[in-house]
Design a protein around this motif. Structure first.
Motif, short mmCIF file in Angstrom:
data_model
loop_
_atom_site.label_atom_id
_atom_site.label_comp_id
_atom_site.label_asym_id
_atom_site.label_seq_id
_atom_site.Cartn_x
_atom_site.Cartn_y
_atom_site.Cartn_z
N TYR A 1 -71.21 15.20 -66.94
CA TYR A 1 -71.12 16.90 -66.81
C TYR A 1 -69.95 17.39 -65.92
O TYR A 1 -69.55 16.60 -65.33
CB TYR A 1 -72.44 16.87 -67.07
N VAL A 2 -69.34 18.61 -66.93
CA VAL A 2 -68.55 19.25 -66.59
C VAL A 2 -69.04 20.89 -66.85
O VAL A 2 -68.96 20.86 -67.83
CB VAL A 2 -66.94 19.02 -67.20
N PHE A 3 -68.60 21.32 -65.81
CA PHE A 3 -68.93 22.74 -65.61
C PHE A 3 -68.35 24.02 -65.56
O PHE A 3 -67.40 22.78 -64.37
CB PHE A 3 -70.49 22.78 -65.30
N THR A 4 -67.72 24.49 -65.69
CA THR A 4 -65.94 25.54 -64.74
C THR A 4 -67.41 27.21 -64.99
O THR A 4 -67.80 27.58 -65.42
CB THR A 4 -65.44 25.59 -65.89
N ARG A 5 -66.34 27.99 -63.61
CA ARG A 5 -66.91 29.15 -63.39
C ARG A 5 -65.43 29.56 -62.86
O ARG A 5 -64.96 29.05 -62.38
CB ARG A 5 -68.38 29.55 -62.80
N GLU A 6 -65.61 30.87 -63.34
CA GLU A 6 -64.44 31.74 -62.61
C GLU A 6 -65.31 32.34 -61.44
O GLU A 6 -65.96 33.71 -61.67
CB GLU A 6 -63.48 32.46 -63.91
N LEU A 7 -64.51 32.66 -60.41
CA LEU A 7 -64.61 33.44 -59.05
C LEU A 7 -63.85 34.63 -58.89
O LEU A 7 -62.90 34.04 -59.14
CB LEU A 7 -65.44 32.43 -58.15
N SER A 8 -64.05 35.41 -58.63
CA SER A 8 -63.31 36.70 -57.53
C SER A 8 -61.98 35.51 -56.16
O SER A 8 -61.75 37.03 -55.92
CB SER A 8 -63.21 38.07 -57.97
N ALA A 9 -63.12 35.50 -55.67
CA ALA A 9 -62.70 34.59 -54.57
C ALA A 9 -61.31 34.08 -54.27
O ALA A 9 -61.12 33.35 -55.61
CB ALA A 9 -63.97 33.97 -53.33
N PRO A 10 -60.50 33.75 -53.25
CA PRO A 10 -59.75 33.54 -53.46
C PRO A 10 -59.84 31.73 -53.39
O PRO A 10 -60.61 31.43 -53.13
CB PRO A 10 -57.96 33.75 -52.34
N VAL A 11 -58.80 30.98 -53.04
CA VAL A 11 -58.59 29.20 -53.72
C VAL A 11 -59.38 28.81 -52.17
O VAL A 11 -59.88 28.23 -51.85
CB VAL A 11 -57.77 28.81 -54.03
N GLU A 12 -58.56 29.34 -51.38
CA GLU A 12 -58.82 29.01 -49.83
C GLU A 12 -59.94 28.75 -49.95
O GLU A 12 -60.38 28.02 -48.59
CB GLU A 12 -57.42 29.51 -49.45
N LYS A 13 -60.22 30.34 -49.54
CA LYS A 13 -61.97 30.54 -49.01
C LYS A 13 -63.45 29.91 -50.23
O LYS A 13 -63.89 29.17 -49.68
CB LYS A 13 -62.97 32.01 -49.62
N VAL A 14 -63.20 29.67 -51.09
CA VAL A 14 -64.04 28.93 -52.16
C VAL A 14 -63.56 27.38 -51.67
O VAL A 14 -64.20 26.79 -51.09
CB VAL A 14 -63.50 28.79 -53.99
N CYS A 15 -62.74 26.44 -51.82
CA CYS A 15 -61.84 25.55 -50.32
C CYS A 15 -62.90 25.15 -49.45
O CYS A 15 -63.35 24.50 -48.56
CB CYS A 15 -60.63 24.91 -51.16
N GLY A 16 -62.50 25.99 -48.10
CA GLY A 16 -62.82 26.48 -47.34
C GLY A 16 -64.83 26.19 -47.18
O GLY A 16 -65.21 25.79 -47.09
N ALA A 17 -65.96 26.91 -48.64
CA ALA A 17 -67.13 26.97 -48.17
C ALA A 17 -67.59 25.20 -48.70
O ALA A 17 -68.45 24.79 -48.46
CB ALA A 17 -67.26 27.95 -49.64
N LEU A 18 -66.52 24.53 -49.75
CA LEU A 18 -67.10 23.73 -50.10
C LEU A 18 -67.15 22.11 -49.23
O LEU A 18 -67.66 21.89 -48.94
CB LEU A 18 -65.92 22.59 -51.48
N GLU A 19 -65.82 22.33 -48.22
CA GLU A 19 -65.97 21.36 -47.63
C GLU A 19 -66.60 21.69 -45.77
O GLU A 19 -66.69 20.61 -44.94
CB GLU A 19 -64.49 21.81 -46.91
N SER A 20 -67.39 22.99 -45.75
CA SER A 20 -67.65 23.12 -44.90
C SER A 20 -69.58 22.70 -44.97
O SER A 20 -70.50 23.74 -46.01
CB SER A 20 -68.25 24.86 -44.65
N VAL A 21 -69.87 21.95 -44.67
CA VAL A 21 -71.44 21.08 -45.14
C VAL A 21 -72.66 21.95 -44.71
O VAL A 21 -73.61 22.38 -46.02
CB VAL A 21 -71.52 19.88 -45.06
N PRO A 22 -73.12 22.39 -44.19
CA PRO A 22 -73.95 23.44 -43.78
C PRO A 22 -74.26 24.22 -44.73
O PRO A 22 -75.06 24.77 -44.65
CB PRO A 22 -73.77 24.04 -41.95
N GLY A 23 -73.39 25.31 -44.70
CA GLY A 23 -72.95 26.20 -45.62
C GLY A 23 -73.38 26.02 -47.02
O GLY A 23 -73.90 27.54 -47.51
N TRP A 24 -73.84 24.77 -47.30
CA TRP A 24 -74.28 24.46 -48.88
C TRP A 24 -75.78 25.22 -49.04
O TRP A 24 -75.86 26.00 -50.05
CB TRP A 24 -74.38 23.25 -49.28
#
Length: 156
Positions: free
Chosen positions: A20-43
């Motif tokens: 399954y492939v899902f997409t969504r556009e966020l207003s946040a910049p790429v760097e912040k999104v990447c940081g959130a993905l890699e910050s495991v406890p924040g999930w």
């Protein structure tokens, strides 16, 4: 009962019998999104289905607990910000699963935000495959809700 799954690589995301492939556009910049993905406890703070998340093995793995009592031990198979963040499930209590991998691909969006593409890929028994097809709608809602919460969190 915990089950050890077949170890798979990043190529499994494109080759799995159920994807399954899902997409969504966020207003946040790429760097912040990447940081959130890699910050495991924040999930657990932005992905509503995640009730607990912690890194293991010096960040090479993740222990995740989901609503409904589902548990997974994962290995990170790609962490190449800003292009891709992916992991496979090594051990789980999901019945019938033989292999599971997930891939997150954030990319700059036309309006200056981030376009996030999430691919969920799995293989399993003859019962697992149709069962996973039946939960596609729930996964779509979970992704939508998670991206809405993440965008809100990154913009406050």
């Amino acid at each position: 009962m915990a089950r050890r799954l077949r170890p798979v690589g990043l190529d499994f995301v494109a080759l799995a019998p159920v994807r399954y492939v899902f997409t969504r556009e966020l207003s946040a910049p790429v760097e912040k999104v990447c940081g959130a993905l890699e910050s495991v406890p924040g999930w657990a703070e932005w992905f509503p289905r995640v009730t607990a998340a912690r890194p293991v093995d010096a960040g090479a793995g993740r222990d995740i607990t989901l609503t409904g009592g589902l548990r997974v031990r994962e290995s990170v198979i790609a962490a190449e910000a800003p292009e891709v963040y992916a992991y496979r499930v090594d051990v789980t209590n999901v019945p019938g699963a033989r292999a599971i991998a997930e891939e997150w691909r954030p990319a700059p969006a036309a309006g200056g935000g981030t376009r996030v593409r999430w691919t969920f890929a799995t293989d399993g028994t003859a019962v697992h495959r149709p069962a996973m097809k039946a939960v596609r709608g729930g996964q779509a809602r979970a992704f939508r809700d998670a991206m809405t919460a993440l965008d809100r969190r990154l913009n406050t």
